[in-house]
Scaffold this motif. Structure first.
Motif: not given
Ligand code: TPP
Ligand code: SF4
Ligand code: SF4
Ligand code: SF4
Ligand code: MG
Lengths: 248, 68
Positions: A22-27, A176-182, A210-216, A222-226
């Motif tokens: 989600t780096h891309g979302i924040v950009h 946070a960036t885990h769903d539309v509302k946030h 922000v999520s890091c699916p790769t290193n998590w 699932d990373a957004l849920r976490f």
């Protein structure tokens, strides 16, 4: 009915981030905010060392790369020389809260009229998943393979709370960036922070989970849920300082 | 009528768009792979789209356009 097209404040360069990062979302949120404020021509961004190191290719404004952790010092110099520009800093948690903690705290304590966008993914993403100052208790990283153990590795640093002990900062919020509302709330915070700077009110800081699916080692969803279920427990969302609302 | 378009060259098959869509308009393809090797998102139920833009808000790669 709404429509959606990509903001002109982002270039057409395809972003290099991993799928679902989600780096891309924040950009996009930063870029849209600058465009909506009409400050594209006045904007100078500072890119960090970390996965966002190529941010200078993605933002359609003047950009300066900084040495690891030094972005707030570079931003201080640019803003003091060119006070009519909008200067934003984009930094990861390793960059901002580890090697760059001194620059972070002192820029905040001086109340520099700059905006910091702090990307907290609780890991060193770029270098392959080492423990960050923000890694959660029990969270696995290559340098704490059984999970972060406070008796060996210490505790996560809550940067918003820490900076809110200083007198100078004007605005501090964690989103946070885990769903539309946030994501929409994150946009409001980022735009507000940039607006405060444009009005000359002083230091503004937005921490974005922000999520890091790769290193998590998680699928993107699932990373957004976490993030929503775990990261927000250690890093509570909310406004930690807003002098415009009298929140000190 | 709303139309949602995926820029397949930019898509990384992360599925965040499909996960955010309240109307199951989008799905990850099992066959359509782009040049980067990702199975891309596809518009499978275009007639159900309500133009909420949730998919585009969650896409990290600005690969989605929603228009009327
Ligand atoms: C002086 C210096 N020390 C160490 C490094 C190695 N290094 C590159 S990126 C990074 C940390 C990146 O983590 P973070 O800031 O959290 O960004 P992320 O990749 O997670 O977005 C480190 C330690 C470096 N490039 N320069
Ligand atoms: S390593 Fe993590 S932070 Fe870096 S681009 Fe990949 S998912 Fe994003
Ligand atoms: S605009 Fe809304 S309904 Fe249409 S595809 Fe996107 S998320 Fe689904
Ligand atoms: S969110 Fe974007 S990159 Fe991810 S699958 Fe959907 S269109 Fe592709
Ligand atoms: Mg990080």
């Amino acid at each position: 009915m709404k429509t959606f097209t990509k903001t002109k404040m982002l270039t057409d360069a395809p972003m290099h981030y991993c799928p679902g990062c989600t780096h891309g979302i924040v950009h996009r949120l930063v870029a849209e905010s600058i465009e909506e404020l009409g400050l594209q021509e006045k904007c100078i961004g500072i890119a960090p060392v970390g996965c966002a190191v190529f941010a200078y290719d993605y933002f359609n404004c003047d950009m300066q790369e900084a040495a690891h952790g030094r972005a707030p010092a570079v931003a201080t110099g640019i803003k003091r020389c060119l006070p009519d520009r909008l200067v934003f800093v984009y930094q990861g948690d390793g960059d901002l809260a580890s090697i760059g903690m001194a620059e972070t705290v002192h820029a905040a304590a001086r109340g520099e009229n700059i905006t910091i966008i702090f990307i907290n993914n609780s890991i060193y993403g770029m270098t392959g998943g080492q423990m960050a100052p923000t890694t959660l208790i029990g969270q696995k990283a290559t340098t704490c393979q059984k999970g972060r153990d406070p008796s060996v590795n210490g505790y996560p640093i809550r940067v918003c709370e820490l900076l809110a002990t200083l007198d100078a900062p004007y605005y501090i919020e964690r989103v946070a960036t885990h769903d539309v509302k946030h994501v929409l709330a994150a946009k409001r915070a980022i735009k507000k922070a940039l607006q405060f700077q444009a009005e000359g009110r002083g230091y503004s800081f937005v921490e974005v989970l922000v999520s890091c699916p790769t290193n998590w080692h998680m699928a993107p969803v699932d990373a957004l849920r976490f993030m929503g279920e775990e990261c927000t427990k250690t890093f509570p969302l909310g406004v930690y300082r807003d002098k415009s609302e009298g929140k000190i | 009528m709303t139309s949602v378009k995926i820029n397949e060259a930019l898509c990384k098959g992360c599925g965040l768009c499909a996960n955010a869509c309240p109307k199951n308009v989008l799905s990850l393809s099992k066959h359509n792979m782009n040049a980067k090797g990702y199975f891309v998102a596809e518009v499978v139920n275009p007639q159900h789209c309500i133009g909420c833009t949730f998919c585009a808000i969650m896409c990290p790669d600005c690969a989605i356009t929603v228009s009327e």
